[in-house]
Design an enzyme around this catalytic site. Structure first.
Site, mmCIF file in Angstrom:
data_model
loop_
_atom_site.group_PDB
_atom_site.id
_atom_site.type_symbol
_atom_site.label_atom_id
_atom_site.label_comp_id
_atom_site.label_asym_id
_atom_site.label_seq_id
_atom_site.Cartn_x
_atom_site.Cartn_y
_atom_site.Cartn_z
ATOM 1 N N ARG A 3 0.855 -1.231 -0.046
ATOM 2 C CA ARG A 3 -0.047 -0.069 -0.062
ATOM 3 C C ARG A 3 0.988 1.190 0.097
ATOM 4 O O ARG A 3 0.724 2.289 -0.576
ATOM 5 C CB ARG A 3 -0.833 0.025 1.298
ATOM 6 C CG ARG A 3 -1.813 1.146 1.420
ATOM 7 C CD ARG A 3 -2.785 1.430 2.549
ATOM 8 N NE ARG A 3 -3.164 2.690 2.608
ATOM 9 C CZ ARG A 3 -3.988 2.890 3.635
ATOM 10 N NH1 ARG A 3 -4.687 2.031 4.388
ATOM 11 N NH2 ARG A 3 -4.545 4.355 3.717
ATOM 12 N N ASN A 22 -9.932 -4.479 -0.552
ATOM 13 C CA ASN A 22 -10.001 -3.199 -1.530
ATOM 14 C C ASN A 22 -9.223 -3.581 -2.770
ATOM 15 O O ASN A 22 -8.422 -4.121 -2.717
ATOM 16 C CB ASN A 22 -9.562 -2.067 -0.831
ATOM 17 C CG ASN A 22 -10.506 -1.193 -0.118
ATOM 18 O OD1 ASN A 22 -11.862 -1.141 -0.422
ATOM 19 N ND2 ASN A 22 -10.106 -0.703 1.133
ATOM 20 N N CYS A 77 -18.764 -1.971 2.093
ATOM 21 C CA CYS A 77 -17.781 -0.876 2.463
ATOM 22 C C CYS A 77 -18.292 -0.157 3.589
ATOM 23 O O CYS A 77 -19.766 -0.140 3.698
ATOM 24 C CB CYS A 77 -17.779 0.172 1.252
ATOM 25 S SG CYS A 77 -16.575 1.649 1.514
ATOM 26 N N ASN A 78 -17.602 0.579 4.584
ATOM 27 C CA ASN A 78 -18.369 1.185 5.660
ATOM 28 C C ASN A 78 -18.753 2.580 5.407
ATOM 29 O O ASN A 78 -19.182 3.518 6.155
ATOM 30 C CB ASN A 78 -17.185 1.329 6.753
ATOM 31 C CG ASN A 78 -16.077 2.193 6.391
ATOM 32 O OD1 ASN A 78 -15.405 2.116 5.211
ATOM 33 N ND2 ASN A 78 -15.487 3.066 7.216
ATOM 34 N N HIS A 104 -16.554 4.105 -3.490
ATOM 35 C CA HIS A 104 -15.785 5.218 -3.490
ATOM 36 C C HIS A 104 -16.249 6.279 -4.622
ATOM 37 O O HIS A 104 -15.266 7.111 -4.766
ATOM 38 C CB HIS A 104 -14.145 4.806 -3.219
ATOM 39 C CG HIS A 104 -13.826 4.085 -2.091
ATOM 40 N ND1 HIS A 104 -12.655 3.684 -1.638
ATOM 41 C CD2 HIS A 104 -14.580 3.830 -0.894
ATOM 42 C CE1 HIS A 104 -12.756 3.268 -0.580
ATOM 43 N NE2 HIS A 104 -13.740 3.189 -0.181
ATOM 44 N N ARG A 134 -1.107 8.294 3.483
ATOM 45 C CA ARG A 134 -1.933 7.753 4.698
ATOM 46 C C ARG A 134 -1.278 6.417 5.284
ATOM 47 O O ARG A 134 -1.088 6.243 6.191
ATOM 48 C CB ARG A 134 -3.312 7.241 4.185
ATOM 49 C CG ARG A 134 -4.306 6.525 5.227
ATOM 50 C CD ARG A 134 -4.654 7.557 6.340
ATOM 51 N NE ARG A 134 -5.396 6.640 7.345
ATOM 52 C CZ ARG A 134 -5.577 6.868 8.617
ATOM 53 N NH1 ARG A 134 -4.963 8.000 9.218
ATOM 54 N NH2 ARG A 134 -6.111 6.261 9.396
ATOM 55 N N TYR A 178 -14.652 10.137 -0.978
ATOM 56 C CA TYR A 178 -13.654 10.120 -1.994
ATOM 57 C C TYR A 178 -13.588 10.759 -3.124
ATOM 58 O O TYR A 178 -12.799 10.933 -3.911
ATOM 59 C CB TYR A 178 -13.611 8.484 -2.089
ATOM 60 C CG TYR A 178 -12.927 7.738 -1.130
ATOM 61 C CD1 TYR A 178 -11.774 7.326 -1.115
ATOM 62 C CD2 TYR A 178 -13.805 7.333 0.017
ATOM 63 C CE1 TYR A 178 -11.243 6.604 -0.027
ATOM 64 C CE2 TYR A 178 -13.101 6.466 1.011
ATOM 65 C CZ TYR A 178 -11.900 6.208 0.859
ATOM 66 O OH TYR A 178 -11.364 5.414 2.054
#
Length: 411
Positions: free
Chosen positions: A87, A140, A162-163, A192, A257, A237
């Site tokens: 990531r 993801n 998804c949250n 998103h 992030r 997003y």
């Protein structure tokens, strides 16, 4: 009932286990099997979750995927292909080319998807052979992965989750001083990349009231004048799409992030080794209400109670001016262990334009993987609104392919 968690070494797992504890009696949950390829994280998480569960249901850990999924009623995918190390590269490499580094959109999402596809092929084949389980996917990019599984692998017992939708509803409920159950929204889009067009509270249309209330809150990334002009509430997003330069500057100056998450995870796992309560630091990790979304979906699928959940599923007529086979994020009813999209009419032209573009990017990325084709990958990257242009697309593609050569190969 048996549930399997794949990627159970995730720092999010305690929240999921806590959510399952809350619904365990309603669904007659007997066993939860935890699987991960990272043995150290799995052992720490298993020990912590044992203290969390106490005697509510039996907990097992295994390195054997088949043992985990065999005879499971539900399988939760929450693994991260390549881990946080991958990531970090997904977010850092695009910045060198003047592009946003983000894990699910643009170049970051492109690379994450290509790492996920081969693992999904193996895992889905195994689930299909050894169980009748419904797979609930958080891996993801969740919507892109769901597109791949439903439309290219042809495995239908798969729901992308998804949250963001449940947080969206929670925010609206707080704004209107009501319960989430009092709300119904005309919500559509991609994971998103979603929009809320209309809002009802206890059968009353409160859309204009919400727009007026939101006009009092100012955000430089999604300014109120923009929301009022477009007349759509936007997934957070979407700030990467409509405020691209601002978001690039912010990421470039503040760092990715991934760097912050790596530090948070180190603190979390130290506490998981000894503590019996979920550490406060988990709230810094992101993923708010993720466990609530998963546990409630499992409960309502089991009870077949006509509850509404916003999930990633084939359109099947929910939005009449988008193709039926598009995997969209839309409200669905839970019935007969299935999610059934709710008919909502047409989508706004602004949303339709973005959805078509990004859906075609998703499909070109999948085709690039299936064909092992750099030429098709270039088409995908050029099409994405946050992707590179012709002057650097080849160099960027070569760099991300080289960085991920152990996960996929394009020729």
């Amino acid at each position: 009932m048996k549930i399997a968690i794949i990627g159970a070494g995730s720092s999010y797992t305690p929240e999921l286990i806590s959510g399952l504890v809350d619904v365990s009696e309603q669904i007659d949950l007997r066993e939860v099997w935890m699987h991960d390829i990272d043995e150290r994280k799995l052992q720490i998480m298993y020990g912590f979750c044992q203290r969390l569960v106490k005697d509510r249901f039996k907990l097992f850990e295994t390195k054997d995927f088949v043992e985990a999924v065999r005879e499971s009623r539900y399988v939760v995918f929450q693994f991260r292909p390549g881990g946080l190390k991958a990531r970090k590269l997904d977010e850092e490499i695009p910045l060198k080319y003047g592009l946003i580094g983000q894990e699910t959109t643009g170049v970051g999402g492109f690379v994450a998807a290509l790492r996920a596809f081969p693992i999904m092929e193996r895992y889905i084949d195994s689930v299909d052979k050894h169980s009748e389980a419904i797979v609930i996917n958080f891996t993801n990019p969740s919507g892109h992965v769901t597109e791949f599984v439903l439309n290219y692998l042809g495995f239908q017992r798969f729901i992308g989750l998804c949250n963001v939708p449940i947080n969206f509803l929670n925010h609206l409920a707080n704004l209107l001083s009501c319960k989430i159950e009092d709300l119904f929204v005309k919500y559509y889009g991609l994971n998103h990349l979603s929009f809320v067009e209309r809002i009802w509270m206890n059968n009353e249309d409160v859309t204009e009231k919400v727009f007026q209330m939101l006009s009092q809150f100012e955000s430089p990334e999604l300014p109120s004048w923009l929301i009022l002009s477009v007349k759509l509430l936007m997934n957070p997003y979407l700030r990467y799409y409509v405020s691209t330069q601002l978001m690039f500057k912010k990421i470039y100056e503040e760092g990715t992030r991934a760097e912050k998450v790596i530090q948070i995870e180190e603190q979390l796992f130290k506490k998981y080794e000894t503590q019996s309560e979920i550490p406060q630091e988990l709230s810094q990790r992101g993923g708010s209400l993720y466990s609530t979304a998963a546990a409630r979906l499992i409960r309502d699928l089991t009870l077949s109670n006509n509850s509404v959940h916003i999930v990633n599923m084939r359109n099947n007529g929910a939005i009449d001016n988008l193709p039926d086979d598009y995997v969209l994020e839309v409200p669905c009813l839970t019935k007969a262990s299935r999610v059934l999209p709710i008919t909502a009419g047409s989508a706004d032209p602004f949303a339709v334009g973005l959805i078509h573009t990004v859906k075609m990017y998703e499909r070109l990325t999948i085709e690039a993987y299936l064909r092992r084709s750099k030429a098709t990958a270039i088409k995908a990257l050029l099409l994405h609104p946050l992707g590179p242009r012709s002057h650097n697309v080849r160099e960027l593609l070569e760099e991300v392919c080289q960085a991920n050569r152990e996960y996929f190969e394009l020729l």
